[in-house]
Motif scaffolding. Structure first.
Motif, short mmCIF file in Angstrom:
data_model
loop_
_atom_site.label_atom_id
_atom_site.label_comp_id
_atom_site.label_asym_id
_atom_site.label_seq_id
_atom_site.Cartn_x
_atom_site.Cartn_y
_atom_site.Cartn_z
N VAL A 236 0.85 -1.19 0.00
CA VAL A 236 0.00 0.00 0.00
C VAL A 236 0.89 1.25 0.00
O VAL A 236 1.82 1.37 0.81
CB VAL A 236 -0.92 0.01 1.23
CG1 VAL A 236 -1.75 1.29 1.28
CG2 VAL A 236 -1.82 -1.22 1.22
N ASP A 240 -2.63 5.85 1.27
CA ASP A 240 -3.78 5.12 0.73
C ASP A 240 -4.46 4.33 1.85
O ASP A 240 -3.83 4.02 2.88
CB ASP A 240 -3.34 4.16 -0.37
CG ASP A 240 -2.96 4.89 -1.66
OD1 ASP A 240 -3.10 6.12 -1.71
OD2 ASP A 240 -2.54 4.21 -2.62
N ALA A 244 -5.53 -1.31 0.35
CA ALA A 244 -5.92 -0.85 -0.99
C ALA A 244 -4.69 -0.80 -1.89
O ALA A 244 -3.81 0.04 -1.70
CB ALA A 244 -6.59 0.52 -0.91
N ARG A 246 -2.73 -0.42 -5.55
CA ARG A 246 -2.87 0.27 -6.83
C ARG A 246 -2.59 -0.67 -8.00
O ARG A 246 -1.55 -1.31 -8.07
CB ARG A 246 -1.91 1.46 -6.90
CG ARG A 246 -2.22 2.55 -5.87
CD ARG A 246 -1.31 3.75 -6.08
NE ARG A 246 -1.54 4.78 -5.07
CZ ARG A 246 -0.95 5.97 -5.06
NH1 ARG A 246 -0.08 6.28 -6.04
NH2 ARG A 246 -1.20 6.84 -4.11
N ARG A 261 -5.68 4.21 -12.88
CA ARG A 261 -5.39 3.12 -11.95
C ARG A 261 -6.68 2.69 -11.27
O ARG A 261 -7.63 3.46 -11.15
CB ARG A 261 -4.32 3.51 -10.94
CG ARG A 261 -4.71 4.53 -9.92
CD ARG A 261 -3.60 4.65 -8.87
NE ARG A 261 -3.99 5.50 -7.76
CZ ARG A 261 -3.52 6.70 -7.54
NH1 ARG A 261 -2.63 7.23 -8.38
NH2 ARG A 261 -3.93 7.40 -6.49
N TYR A 262 -6.66 1.45 -10.82
CA TYR A 262 -7.80 0.83 -10.18
C TYR A 262 -7.35 0.35 -8.81
O TYR A 262 -6.16 0.25 -8.52
CB TYR A 262 -8.34 -0.31 -11.04
CG TYR A 262 -8.59 0.13 -12.47
CD1 TYR A 262 -9.80 0.70 -12.84
CD2 TYR A 262 -7.60 0.01 -13.44
CE1 TYR A 262 -10.02 1.15 -14.14
CE2 TYR A 262 -7.81 0.45 -14.74
CZ TYR A 262 -9.02 1.01 -15.09
OH TYR A 262 -9.23 1.45 -16.37
N THR A 263 -8.30 0.06 -7.95
CA THR A 263 -7.98 -0.36 -6.59
C THR A 263 -8.39 -1.80 -6.36
O THR A 263 -9.56 -2.16 -6.50
CB THR A 263 -8.70 0.54 -5.55
OG1 THR A 263 -8.24 1.88 -5.70
CG2 THR A 263 -8.41 0.06 -4.13
N TYR A 264 -7.40 -2.63 -6.04
CA TYR A 264 -7.67 -3.99 -5.60
C TYR A 264 -7.62 -4.00 -4.08
O TYR A 264 -6.59 -3.69 -3.48
CB TYR A 264 -6.66 -4.98 -6.17
CG TYR A 264 -6.92 -6.40 -5.70
CD1 TYR A 264 -7.80 -7.22 -6.39
CD2 TYR A 264 -6.30 -6.91 -4.56
CE1 TYR A 264 -8.07 -8.50 -5.95
CE2 TYR A 264 -6.57 -8.20 -4.11
CZ TYR A 264 -7.46 -8.99 -4.81
OH TYR A 264 -7.73 -10.26 -4.38
N GLN A 265 -8.73 -4.34 -3.45
CA GLN A 265 -8.83 -4.32 -2.00
C GLN A 265 -8.58 -5.71 -1.43
O GLN A 265 -9.30 -6.67 -1.73
CB GLN A 265 -10.22 -3.83 -1.56
CG GLN A 265 -10.40 -3.73 -0.05
CD GLN A 265 -9.52 -2.66 0.57
OE1 GLN A 265 -9.42 -1.54 0.05
NE2 GLN A 265 -8.86 -2.99 1.68
N LYS A 315 -13.76 0.20 -5.82
CA LYS A 315 -12.83 -0.93 -5.79
C LYS A 315 -13.19 -1.92 -6.88
O LYS A 315 -14.35 -2.00 -7.30
CB LYS A 315 -12.88 -1.62 -4.42
CG LYS A 315 -12.65 -0.67 -3.25
CD LYS A 315 -13.02 -1.34 -1.94
CE LYS A 315 -12.96 -0.35 -0.79
NZ LYS A 315 -13.41 -0.93 0.49
#
Length: 399
Positions: A236, A240, A244, A246, A261-265, A315
């Motif tokens: 992380v 952030d 979460a 990036r 960019r997208y968020t992988y949780q 997310k």
């Protein structure tokens, strides 16, 4: 080290026999698709103590301390630490070794290398068929390297993910920058390392880190048309939200990050990711794991993550497709039990074999990990699993 296994020279390609998956609790994603318990369809192993023949000594910086019955240094380079995989289409794979022994300080005599391997699921063995070392003969790396001959080592980069472009060149994700590295088919660096804007690991020579150590580009997907790369950070970025990660977009044609960019949780902020590959333009398979091994391994899973974010929570949407600690094994391919587990600390390779069959490989952290049998170094295990439902992947990814 005469009692240690050297690489094989033959290739046996076993025919996969697909079994019907056993039912179990399903995981529902926002799209409504569900998956039950995956089934083991193939198992093979490369012994932990496998070395590149007639190579260079390695492990001199490990202090000579035995680990899991193995005492360094080694006469040759270990074939270990598989952190990325590329399917060749003929039953063989290119697998990427990571930085060696875990950090910059102890891996200066570990040569970064792509190995070509052929698992034989009939004999349950894996042949090492060759490979290439990664080098920088034209001097693109802007900081001093460990070796004067510019052969790259684990003190220079920590390579963790790999994709092959249509021209045969390789894109590799590094954790120390983090950087994207572009190599030709012979393993020679083609251009200067490409940094991720605004993100630096502690190992980055420019300083001012905002990412934990060894938490750079762990996984990297490639779009079906080959025009985009999606490197996923393992750690992380400071500031952030907890857990979460990036998931960045890189334009291969323009040779730059797009800013998207997208968020992988993560399911738990203490978890980590092991790999990321594309299923189509919007969906990706991502390995998520805890840090346990053996009896302490509880969470080793593969999720289908969708960047379209259909529930609008900011997310990527996640659907569980396989629990690697709960794989049906009715034919007892991986042992005598009806349930097969993959209890390794680091599981860092997933590859599409067909619309519902995945290949999965562990990173054995030779000689340190002992998830399969306490006190013994883990082998590199190659398994194939059949999902209960089709992933409906883009056909270009199966060529």
């Amino acid at each position: 080290m005469g009692n240690l296994r050297r690489v094989g020279v033959g290739l046996g390609l076993g025919v996969l026999t697909l079994a019907v998956a056993a039912p179990s609790a399903s995981a529902h994603g926002p799209s409504g698709q569900t998956f039950g318990r995956a089934t083991l369809t193939g198992w093979a192993a490369l012994p932990a103590a496998t070395f590149v023949p007639a190579s260079e000594p390695s492990g001199s910086l490990l202090g000579g301390t035995p680990s899991n019955g193995i005492t360094p240094p080694f006469d040759d380079q270990p074939v270990q630490g598989f952190s990325g995989i590329v399917r060749n289409g003929d039953g063989t794979f290119e697998v990427l070794s990571d930085n060696g022994y875990g950090n910059k300080a102890n891996s200066a005599d570990f040569v970064l290398r792509i190995h070509r391997v052929g698992p034989d699921y009939g004999t349950k063995t894996v042949d090492v068929l060759g490979g290439i070392n990664l080098t920088d003969p034209k001097g693109y790396v802007p900081f001093p390297l460990t070796r004067a001959d510019r052969v790259l080592t684990g003190a220079d980069f920590d390579v963790e993910s790999i994709q092959r472009a249509k021209d045969g060149s390789y894109w590799i994700g590094d954790e120390f920058g983090p950087y994207l590295l572009h190599f030709d088919r012979a393993g020679r660096l083609l251009q200067a390392p490409i940094p991720l804007p605004g993100v630096r690991a502690p190992e980055n020579p420019l300083g001012n880190p905002n990412l934990p150590s060894s938490k750079g580009f762990e996984g990297m997907a490639q779009s079906p048309d080959g025009k985009k790369l999606y490197p996923l950070l393992e750690g992380v970025v400071a500031g952030d939200p907890a857990g979460a990660l990036r998931f960045n977009e890189f334009d291969v044609v323009k040779q730059q990050f797009t800013g998207k960019r997208y968020t992988y949780q993560l399911e738990d902020p203490a978890n980590a990711i092991g790999d990321a590959i594309a299923v189509d333009e919007d969906r990706f398979l991502i390995i998520e794991r805890d840090n346990g091994q053996g009896d302490t391994a509880k969470f080793k899973r593969i999720y289908l993550a969708d960047k379209r974010d259909r529930n609008r929570d900011g997310k990527m949407d996640k659907t569980l497709v396989a629990d690697l600690m709960n794989i049906a094994d009715p034919r007892h391919l991986g042992g005598s039990a009806d349930v097969f587990t993959f209890p390794f600390q680091t599981i860092e390779d997933v590859v599409l074999l067909d619309d519902r069959t995945l290949g999965v490989v562990n990173d054995n952290n030779f000689p340190f990990s002992s998830g399969r049998t306490a006190g013994k170094p883990d082998n590199n295990e190659f398994i194939t699993i059949r999902l209960t439902d089709s992933l409906h992947p883009d056909k270009r990814l199966l060529k």
